[in-house]
Design an enzyme around this catalytic site. Structure first.
Site, mmCIF file in Angstrom:
data_model
loop_
_atom_site.group_PDB
_atom_site.id
_atom_site.type_symbol
_atom_site.label_atom_id
_atom_site.label_comp_id
_atom_site.label_asym_id
_atom_site.label_seq_id
_atom_site.Cartn_x
_atom_site.Cartn_y
_atom_site.Cartn_z
ATOM 1 N N ASP A 279 0.730 -1.263 -0.065
ATOM 2 C CA ASP A 279 0.057 -0.099 0.068
ATOM 3 C C ASP A 279 0.989 1.252 0.115
ATOM 4 O O ASP A 279 1.982 1.324 0.944
ATOM 5 C CB ASP A 279 -0.948 -0.045 1.155
ATOM 6 C CG ASP A 279 -1.696 1.085 1.329
ATOM 7 O OD1 ASP A 279 -2.724 1.238 0.368
ATOM 8 O OD2 ASP A 279 -1.562 2.107 2.262
ATOM 9 N N GLU A 321 0.660 -0.758 -5.424
ATOM 10 C CA GLU A 321 -0.283 -0.065 -5.313
ATOM 11 C C GLU A 321 0.157 1.407 -5.509
ATOM 12 O O GLU A 321 0.357 2.203 -4.467
ATOM 13 C CB GLU A 321 -1.195 -0.066 -3.935
ATOM 14 C CG GLU A 321 -2.475 0.703 -3.868
ATOM 15 C CD GLU A 321 -2.564 2.082 -3.441
ATOM 16 O OE1 GLU A 321 -3.134 3.012 -3.937
ATOM 17 O OE2 GLU A 321 -1.803 2.306 -2.386
ATOM 18 N N ASP A 391 -11.851 2.388 -3.513
ATOM 19 C CA ASP A 391 -11.498 4.027 -3.394
ATOM 20 C C ASP A 391 -12.039 4.600 -4.454
ATOM 21 O O ASP A 391 -13.059 4.111 -5.436
ATOM 22 C CB ASP A 391 -9.913 3.905 -3.858
ATOM 23 C CG ASP A 391 -9.304 4.750 -2.872
ATOM 24 O OD1 ASP A 391 -9.573 5.651 -2.361
ATOM 25 O OD2 ASP A 391 -8.095 4.906 -2.810
#
Length: 636
Positions: A279, A321, A391
């Site tokens: 992440d 990511e 998201d």
């Protein structure tokens, strides 16, 4: 001396546990010089370098010894098929455990549901221990070795992972690398003045350095979390917090932090994780005067993570990511001598956003132009292809490419926002997220609502319901045929519309991304016969997933070829299997019927539409319906 003694004991233990099929000694020996070289690049003059590196080797040995025999067998199997995640048989779904079915045991109960749809890879949204109520949807980790008690224990997670593996399924987890919660034990010790742990973060006595850093830093949440530093009144110091005030950025300039986080990752790998979604990786290294994204040191860090994972758990894969420009995204696969030694998978975020742009405009010019400009990725790497996720949708298109099409970049983005936020009498029911002073924003909303189903149902307009279903089908058909890992967002398979009840949840009502993070509606999912529209979406998706698994060309062999058909309403691409057999995918982004030429397949060729089993002979021009998708192969 003590450290050297400890390592010699570990090597003796390692020799005692050596098995012919483990290959750990070979992996450690071959990767050791690479790891050491990468470590030296970052920490050559750091006072903790030697201690940290010795601790790292100790961790690699210990984590290998703890890895189960079943996991080692799977590692060996995947090592013989190193790009297993690129298979056409892989189909994923991402979900919040508690919103899907309460907890880990609830997920186990739904394994038959996943198998019915054809899902064999689950991306579980953050499930580690977090503070309440503020935790950024699980991305503020309080403890990397414990799960969120609301979801169950770590033992419950291990049982879930074992059960999924026994059913031929894989587990993806979010590994939050850039920051941790301000209630993590490291942060608590730092708050209490422990100098060792203050060096795990970025502390400043005054604003001199923070002000210098701010000049080249993006604000990630300008509305709700402006600035990148938080004042700690009790400590009378500033701490770096790029995301929220309760998420403290980890200082990877300290090698102890890197080693601790590698240990956490390998601990979780041994609990049953198959793929790590790394992440917010673009932000992991910060320097004064340098833009705080995509710095070269970030790539060195990721290569160390990957190499250490390769030593202990070579069957594990890694997702970057990094929601950045296409020319930057491909760098996360590794460049030059590091090609293939960084991340295995990355998000195809640009394509996702552009597919929504194409639906809004009814035109694929920008989508095709953008795809032609994406650098070729290395072999044995792949994309995650998705239409929606947890998201928002960022409208991060290349301004230069929009301008080359004769459009104003800001005006084009504002057009899209109006289009999807039902401000022109259009079908979308999205909401603006993080709006800027000039009106630009990101976009929240569920797939079904953005595709017009919510509005059409309210108006009881059968024709618009039909069109909304076709838009949903279009988005899913594309991600299933592009190659790579198609990732279905939980709820989209039953056309879940916007979830407005998030406004009644005190910890979520200020973040409209929860609009598209619904509670799973099991009344619909388990009683589809009563809901013909949702059943149609589910059955169409189920059929396409099943077909995908039978079409070798839909694996990712770096063979994706976009074709300019001369019709701006169409997206056309070709996929080719290892035997040289082709599948042509033709997608109509217009609400009107249009035509496609046959030159890229061949005039008078007999073809079969795999989606409908229809066979026909190609003419000079051939019709394709509104929002239709064709999967064409030469018929025999």
């Amino acid at each position: 001396m003590q450290q050297a003694y400890k390592l010699s004991r570990l090597y003796a233990l390692l020799d005692k546990n050596r098995t012919p099929e483990s290959y750990f000694h070979i992996r450690l020996g071959s990767n050791f010089p690479i790891i050491l070289d990468l470590f030296e690049r970052l920490y050559s003059t750091h006072p903790y370098k030697k201690e940290a590196f010795e601790n790292l080797i100790e961790i690699l040995i210990n984590r290998h010894l703890e890895r189960s025999e079943e996991q080692k067998k799977l590692d060996l199997h995947r090592s013989k098929n190193p790009n297993w995640y690129s298979s056409n048989e892989i189909v994923g779904m991402m979900l919040y455990t508690e919103r899907f079915n309460q907890n880990f045991k609830g997920l186990e109960e739904k394994i038959p549901y996943f198998k019915k749809l054809g899902i064999n890879t689950l991306h579980l949204m953050p499930f580690l221990d977090v503070p309440e109520p503020e935790n950024d949807g699980g991305y503020a980790v309080r403890n990397y070795r414990e799960t969120n008690p609301k979801l169950g224990s770590m033992e419950d997670f291990e049982n879930l992972a074992k059960n999924l593996h026994q059913n031929g399924m894989n587990v993806i987890m979010d590994f939050v690398l850039n920051h941790c919660a301000d209630t993590h034990q490291w942060a608590i010790k730092a708050k209490n003045g422990d100098e060792k742990y203050k060096e795990y973060f970025y502390f400043f006595k005054d604003r001199t350095i923070p002000d210098a850093l701010e000049k080249t830093m993006l604000e990630i949440f300008p509305d709700t979390a402006p600035g990148n530093f938080t004042w700690l009144e009790e400590q009378k110091e500033w701490v770096m917090t790029l995301f929220h005030h309760y998420q403290w950025d980890l200082n990877y300039k300290n090698p102890r932090v890197l080693v601790e986080m590698i240990d956490n990752m390998l601990f979780l790998a041994n609990k049953g994780v198959d793929i790590f979604r790394l992440d917010a990786v673009a932000y992991m290294w910060k320097d004064i005067g340098r833009f705080n994204q995509n710095l070269p040191e970030v790539h060195t860090l990721l290569q160390i993570f990957k190499m250490c994972g390769q030593v202990v758990a070579p069957g594990i894969a890694y997702i970057a990511e990094a929601i950045v420009a296409p020319e930057e995204i491909v760098k996360y696969f590794g460049e030059a001598e590091a090609e293939g030694n960084e991340c295995d998978i990355a998000y195809n975020a640009t394509f996702m956003a552009l597919s929504w742009e194409a639906i809004a405009s009814g035109n694929t010019d920008l989508l095709r132009k953008s795809m032609y400009s994406v650098p070729k990725k290395p072999m044995n790497t792949t994309w995650i292809n998705y239409a929606r996720c947890h998201d928002d949708i960022g409208l991060g298109f290349e301004d230069k490419l929009i301008q080359e099409l004769g459009k104003n970049p800001l005006m084009h983005r504002l057009y899209m926002l109006r289009y999807y936020c039902d401000e022109q009498g259009t079908f979308g029911r999205g909401k603006r997220f993080m709006q800027e002073p000039n009106g630009n924003a990101r976009l929240s909303g569920s797939m079904a609502s953005l595709c017009g189903l919510e509005k059409a149902l309210e108006e009881k307009n059968d024709f618009q319901i039909h069109l909304a279903q076709k838009r949903i089908h279009l988005q899913h058909a594309i991600i299933l045929s592009l190659g790579g890992i198609p990732m279905i967002y939980s709820g989209d398979e039953i056309a879940s519309t916007n979830f407005y009840n998030y406004l009644n949840e005190s910890d979520k009502k200020h973040d409209n991304r929860w609009l598209h993070r619904p509670m799973m509606n099991w009344d619909i999912a388990e009683n589809l016969e009563k809901y013909p529209i949702q059943k149609s979406v589910f059955e169409n998706l189920k059929k396409m997933i099943s077909l995908r698994k039978e079409i070798p060309a839909f694996a990712d062999n770096n063979d994706l070829e976009f074709i300019d058909s001369g019709n701006s309403h169409l997206l056309v691409f070709k996929k080719t299997d290892k035997k040289g057999e082709h599948v042509w995918v033709i997608c109509n982004f217009s609400e009107y019927e249009t035509t496609f030429p046959s030159w890229f397949i061949g005039l008078n060729k007999n073809v079969k539409n795999l989606l409908t089993d229809e066979q026909f002979s190609l003419q000079y021009q051939n019709f394709i319906g509104r929002y239709d998708v064709l999967w064409l192969t030469l018929s025999t």
